[in-house]
Design a protein around this motif. Structure first.
Motif, PDB file in Angstrom:
ATOM      1  N   LEU A   1       0.823  -1.208   0.000  1.00 30.75           N
ATOM      2  CA  LEU A   1       0.000   0.000   0.000  1.00 30.75           C
ATOM      3  C   LEU A   1       0.858   1.259   0.000  1.00 30.75           C
ATOM      4  O   LEU A   1       0.448   2.303  -0.513  1.00 30.75           O
ATOM      5  CB  LEU A   1      -0.936  -0.009   1.212  1.00 30.75           C
ATOM      6  CG  LEU A   1      -2.046   1.036   1.239  1.00 30.75           C
ATOM      7  CD1 LEU A   1      -2.932   0.942   0.010  1.00 30.75           C
ATOM      8  CD2 LEU A   1      -2.887   0.889   2.506  1.00 30.75           C
ATOM      9  N   ILE A   2       2.055   1.175   0.582  1.00 33.41           N
ATOM     10  CA  ILE A   2       2.997   2.290   0.545  1.00 33.41           C
ATOM     11  C   ILE A   2       4.357   1.773   0.098  1.00 33.41           C
ATOM     12  O   ILE A   2       4.642   0.572   0.184  1.00 33.41           O
ATOM     13  CB  ILE A   2       3.132   2.990   1.918  1.00 33.41           C
ATOM     14  CG1 ILE A   2       3.655   2.012   2.979  1.00 33.41           C
ATOM     15  CG2 ILE A   2       1.806   3.605   2.343  1.00 33.41           C
ATOM     16  CD1 ILE A   2       3.965   2.671   4.312  1.00 33.41           C
ATOM     17  N   ARG A   3       5.194   2.695  -0.373  1.00 36.35           N
ATOM     18  CA  ARG A   3       6.549   2.355  -0.812  1.00 36.35           C
ATOM     19  C   ARG A   3       7.544   3.244  -0.087  1.00 36.35           C
ATOM     20  O   ARG A   3       7.324   4.447   0.061  1.00 36.35           O
ATOM     21  CB  ARG A   3       6.694   2.549  -2.323  1.00 36.35           C
ATOM     22  CG  ARG A   3       5.746   1.699  -3.150  1.00 36.35           C
ATOM     23  CD  ARG A   3       6.026   1.868  -4.637  1.00 36.35           C
ATOM     24  NE  ARG A   3       5.054   1.170  -5.461  1.00 36.35           N
ATOM     25  CZ  ARG A   3       5.095  -0.127  -5.729  1.00 36.35           C
ATOM     26  NH1 ARG A   3       6.063  -0.868  -5.226  1.00 36.35           N
ATOM     27  NH2 ARG A   3       4.182  -0.688  -6.498  1.00 36.35           N
ATOM     28  N   ARG A   4       8.634   2.635   0.352  1.00 40.07           N
ATOM     29  CA  ARG A   4       9.695   3.395   1.008  1.00 40.07           C
ATOM     30  C   ARG A   4      10.638   3.980  -0.042  1.00 40.07           C
ATOM     31  O   ARG A   4      11.052   3.279  -0.961  1.00 40.07           O
ATOM     32  CB  ARG A   4      10.509   2.495   1.941  1.00 40.07           C
ATOM     33  CG  ARG A   4       9.758   1.929   3.119  1.00 40.07           C
ATOM     34  CD  ARG A   4      10.709   1.090   3.962  1.00 40.07           C
ATOM     35  NE  ARG A   4      10.079   0.561   5.156  1.00 40.07           N
ATOM     36  CZ  ARG A   4       9.481  -0.619   5.226  1.00 40.07           C
ATOM     37  NH1 ARG A   4       9.418  -1.386   4.142  1.00 40.07           N
ATOM     38  NH2 ARG A   4       8.941  -1.046   6.351  1.00 40.07           N
ATOM     39  N   VAL A   5      10.974   5.243   0.110  1.00 41.88           N
ATOM     40  CA  VAL A   5      12.009   5.875  -0.705  1.00 41.88           C
ATOM     41  C   VAL A   5      13.048   6.425   0.257  1.00 41.88           C
ATOM     42  O   VAL A   5      12.763   7.355   1.025  1.00 41.88           O
ATOM     43  CB  VAL A   5      11.437   7.004  -1.587  1.00 41.88           C
ATOM     44  CG1 VAL A   5      12.562   7.664  -2.388  1.00 41.88           C
ATOM     45  CG2 VAL A   5      10.369   6.451  -2.525  1.00 41.88           C
ATOM     46  N   GLN A   6      14.224   5.822   0.254  1.00 42.60           N
ATOM     47  CA  GLN A   6      15.249   6.175   1.230  1.00 42.60           C
ATOM     48  C   GLN A   6      15.592   7.664   1.158  1.00 42.60           C
ATOM     49  O   GLN A   6      15.840   8.216   0.093  1.00 42.60           O
ATOM     50  CB  GLN A   6      16.515   5.344   0.996  1.00 42.60           C
ATOM     51  CG  GLN A   6      17.550   5.484   2.107  1.00 42.60           C
ATOM     52  CD  GLN A   6      18.676   4.473   1.965  1.00 42.60           C
ATOM     53  OE1 GLN A   6      18.693   3.684   1.028  1.00 42.60           O
ATOM     54  NE2 GLN A   6      19.609   4.494   2.901  1.00 42.60           N
TER      55      GLN A   6
END
Length: 244
Positions: A49-54
């Motif tokens: 549902l969400i994506r991590r972007v460092q």
């Protein structure tokens, strides 16, 4: 889990449109610890549902929000987005959809052969066997054959099986799926199954064999489901691909 549910609802209500607030802002909003927020974020990320972007934050997966009749194969942790509707696999279908079930068989029996192997139990172990035809908005969705260890699910009846079995066992026995194995393949349906779903024998279907596990890694349920809905989309989210 409650915080993850609340964040999910805010995403689906478009209170969070593109990106989640920072961890500090979420901590302040929900008045919980940093670990609680991070655990909630991990749940949503595991579902896709969400994506991590460092270095940038957590972004909302717009592809899921735009999809309809979506079967989220990774949704095994009890989150129920308002946009989606639960089916028996603990997966999610768009909330504008309505899922109904016709119970074909409900037997109090014992595990045998492949079922005993999938449930990791002796062949004399008591189980419930439930076979039902499921409909999405009045149209044929799938034929489901499911098996439940009575050690964990001591009671089922036809009225329960007409609805969500997983909702019942969660409320009644506090049982939730911690993890699951899914095996997907293209099959042709047998003469017996074809009669139940008003299809021709040999017609194609997507088959999913699933084993659901408790927190202690004990299987409590397994199933074999043939899907017939041509408009259904199967969604998996993978964090890491291992190449050989």
């Amino acid at each position: 889990m409650q915080v993850a549910q609340q964040i999910t609802n805010q995403i689906l209500q478009k209170e969070f449109v593109k990106q989640l607030p920072s961890e500090n802002e979420l901590i302040e909003q929900y008045e919980v610890s940093r670990n609680t927020i991070r655990n909630a974020i991990n749940v949503l990320a595991s579902q896709g549902l969400i994506r991590r972007v460092q270095g940038s934050g957590y972004y909302i997966n717009q592809h899921i929000l735009r999809s309809t009749d979506l079967l989220m194969m990774g949704a095994k942790n009890g989150i129920k987005p308002e946009k989606f509707r639960k089916d028996s696999l603990k997966n999610d279908i768009n909330s504008n959809s309505r899922v109904n079930s016709k119970v074909v068989h409900l037997d109090d029996t014992t595990a045998k052969g492949e079922v005993a192997a999938m449930l990791e139990c002796d062949e004399s172990t008591p189980i419930y066997y439930c076979e039902r035809v499921r409909f999405l908005n009045g149209n044929l969705l799938c034929l489901e054959k499911a098996y439940y260890l009575k050690e964990f699910v001591p009671f089922l009846n036809e009225d329960i099986c007409k609805k969500s079995i997983f909702d019942f066992i969660k409320k009644q026995y506090n049982i939730e799926t911690e993890s699951a194995d899914d095996f997907i393949k293209l099959v042709t349906i047998s003469k017996e199954d074809a009669k139940l779903v008003d299809k021709e024998a040999g017609a194609p279907a997507i088959n999913i064999r699933e084993i659901n596990y408790l927190k202690n890694n004990r299987p409590f349920n397994c199933s074999s489901i043939n899907y017939f809905d041509e408009n259904l989309t199967f969604y998996y989210h993978l964090d890491t691909l291992i190449s050989h």
